[in-house]
Design an enzyme around this catalytic site. Structure first.
Site, mmCIF file in Angstrom:
data_model
loop_
_atom_site.group_PDB
_atom_site.id
_atom_site.type_symbol
_atom_site.label_atom_id
_atom_site.label_comp_id
_atom_site.label_asym_id
_atom_site.label_seq_id
_atom_site.Cartn_x
_atom_site.Cartn_y
_atom_site.Cartn_z
ATOM 1 N N ILE A 233 1.040 -0.995 -0.066
ATOM 2 C CA ILE A 233 -0.127 -0.390 -0.086
ATOM 3 C C ILE A 233 0.403 1.499 0.046
ATOM 4 O O ILE A 233 1.549 1.738 1.130
ATOM 5 C CB ILE A 233 -0.986 0.344 1.632
ATOM 6 C CG1 ILE A 233 -1.452 -0.870 1.451
ATOM 7 C CG2 ILE A 233 -1.675 1.144 1.138
ATOM 8 C CD1 ILE A 233 -2.802 -1.001 2.902
ATOM 9 N N PRO A 234 0.819 1.651 -1.388
ATOM 10 C CA PRO A 234 2.220 2.662 -1.551
ATOM 11 C C PRO A 234 2.056 4.818 -0.165
ATOM 12 O O PRO A 234 2.050 4.985 -1.136
ATOM 13 C CB PRO A 234 1.623 2.735 -2.702
ATOM 14 C CG PRO A 234 0.473 2.801 -3.376
ATOM 15 C CD PRO A 234 0.478 2.102 -2.141
ATOM 16 N N CYS A 235 1.998 4.323 0.621
ATOM 17 C CA CYS A 235 2.146 5.270 0.866
ATOM 18 C C CYS A 235 3.282 6.340 1.113
ATOM 19 O O CYS A 235 3.533 7.687 2.182
ATOM 20 C CB CYS A 235 2.185 5.094 3.264
ATOM 21 S SG CYS A 235 3.146 4.968 3.766
ATOM 22 N N HIS A 236 4.482 6.415 0.593
ATOM 23 C CA HIS A 236 4.926 6.350 0.626
ATOM 24 C C HIS A 236 5.050 7.410 -0.921
ATOM 25 O O HIS A 236 6.171 8.949 -0.747
ATOM 26 C CB HIS A 236 6.511 5.665 -0.486
ATOM 27 C CG HIS A 236 6.300 4.595 -1.360
ATOM 28 N ND1 HIS A 236 5.596 3.238 -1.077
ATOM 29 C CD2 HIS A 236 6.591 4.444 -2.834
ATOM 30 C CE1 HIS A 236 5.575 2.956 -2.101
ATOM 31 N NE2 HIS A 236 6.041 3.844 -3.298
ATOM 32 N N ARG A 237 4.104 7.438 -1.916
ATOM 33 C CA ARG A 237 3.918 8.329 -2.933
ATOM 34 C C ARG A 237 2.690 9.096 -1.749
ATOM 35 O O ARG A 237 2.376 9.988 -3.216
ATOM 36 C CB ARG A 237 2.728 7.472 -3.729
ATOM 37 C CG ARG A 237 3.861 6.392 -4.063
ATOM 38 C CD ARG A 237 2.636 5.418 -5.348
ATOM 39 N NE ARG A 237 3.354 4.474 -6.227
ATOM 40 C CZ ARG A 237 3.108 2.703 -6.315
ATOM 41 N NH1 ARG A 237 1.816 3.235 -6.200
ATOM 42 N NH2 ARG A 237 3.784 1.931 -7.163
#
Lengths: 160, 231
Positions: free
Chosen positions: B177-181
């Site tokens: 789940i790309p919370c880095h984006r």
């Protein structure tokens, strides 16, 4: 620290597998110990979420192991399961093991079930009297008595 | 074994103690057989295994529903598993085969050959709000970025940027789940539970528009980067 769940099963397995294995090997021999070990931990896994976090995990799992060992002894008494041959024991051990204490094994095998379990739970699994009582489902006094009677018989049966 | 004679009884007790060996190959084999059976018969509720990554070994945990947790190498494994025991189920067992799909997809992602994860996910470790925020976050495409404000707005709380940041910070399944984006509206990197170096690393891996920073404006919709570079 929440007391609502026992520790992760994997940790429980890591911590308890050695006493369970020792108890089973001493109770039913290394060959049947394997199946009993499977049955013990599968039963434990099924019941595991219902366990209270402050339960005595070792006494609990040895209670299960004790029952599985009894099943094997009952089956043997009915002649269904032959006692494992010494050859089977040997291949389980590398390097070559100390000679098995055959006299003692036989004497233990001859004990009544409750005395045999009490002796094994005490000296192989290192349980306290209270825990032995829980594991075999009797009072602490009765556990003490079984242990004492079992030891007395063994001392007689096995010459010093 | 020389019978140095103590009391007769002591000897029987000592002999009883040495009747069963300690750890033996037999015990290890029995344990392996047990774990294989637990896996084959689906007897565990949660399985976990280490998964390699450029950051070091991640701890991946999955339920029957899907991937539940991905922990960075510095996280304490015992604490992670204890939390899972309380929140999901204590029937937790190590199983590499159960985490094989996660391992494969993460390998492909880190080698640049995968731009979207197809793994089923288990969302049960999140609060309701956290789940809304992370579902929105899961829609940000590979190579794209968004902002805390936009994510909060899309999750139904236009004024909840800070709360959205907290929800992203406690993302139980980072990377996948790309919370880095999710970045600051000003273009700053913002925060990252796994450390800002890793956030930067992941964005660079994905070829996200980072260099100029101001590309991400407060009012910008989700910005798509070069979408299908290698696929």
């Amino acid at each position: 620290m929440s007391a609502s769940a026992p520790p992760p099963f994997q940790r429980f397995l890591q911590e308890q597998r050695a006493p369970v294995w020792r108890f089973l090997v001493a109770s039913v021999g290394p060959v049947d110990a394997d199946d009993c070990f499977q049955e013990t931990f599968v039963s434990a896994l099924r019941a595991y979420p219902r366990l209270r976090a402050d339960s005595n995990l070792r006494a609990w799992v040895l209670t299960i192991a004790h029952r599985k060992a009894l099943d094997v002894h009952r089956a043997r008494a009915r002649g269904a399961v032959p006692v494992a041959e010494p050859d089977d024991f040997e291949r389980d051990r590398v390097p070559p093991p100390q000679p098995r204490d055959e006299a003692l094994w036989e004497a233990v095998e001859e004990l009544p079930a409750r005395q045999r379990s009490a002796v094994m739970l005490r000296f192989v699994a290192d349980l306290a009297h209270r825990e032995i009582a829980d594991a075999i489902g009797c009072s602490e006094d009765a556990a003490r008595r079984s242990l004492h009677e079992g030891l007395t018989k063994l001392r007689k049966a096995v010459p010093a | 074994m020389s019978p140095t004679t103590t009391k007769n009884g002591d000897r029987v007790e000592d002999r009883l103690r040495s009747l069963a060996p300690g750890a033996t190959p037999g015990m290890d084999r029995a344990t392996e057989r047990l774990l294989a059976r637990v896996h084959d018969q689906h007897l565990a509720d949660v399985s976990y295994a280490p998964v390699d990554s450029p950051f070091g070994p991640l701890l991946a945990a999955a339920s029957e529903r899907g991937l539940l947790r991905l922990a960075f190498p510095e996280e304490d494994i015992d604490s992670v598993l204890e939390l899972l025991a309380r929140r999901c189920s204590p029937r937790i067992v190590e199983s590499r085969p159960a985490l094989e799909p996660a391992r494969r997809e993460l390998d492909e992602y880190f080698s640049g050959s995968r731009s979207a994860f197809d793994l089923p996910l288990d969302w049960s470790l999140m609060s309701d709000f956290g789940r809304r925020v992370l579902r929105v976050t899961a829609e940000i495409p590979y190579g794209g970025v968004s902002t805390y404000k936009e994510v909060a707005t899309d999750a139904g709380s236009p004024r909840g940027s800070r709360a959205a940041g907290n929800a992203l910070g406690s993302n139980p399944i980072p990377i996948v789940i790309p919370c880095h984006r999710v970045l600051h509206s000003t273009g700053g990197l913002g925060g990252y539970g796994g450390g800002l170096d890793r956030k930067q690393f992941l964005l660079e891996l994905e070829g996200a528009p980072l260099s100029g920073r101001p590309q991400v404006r407060g009012s910008a919709r989700i910005t798509s980067g070069p979408r299908t570079r290698r696929r």
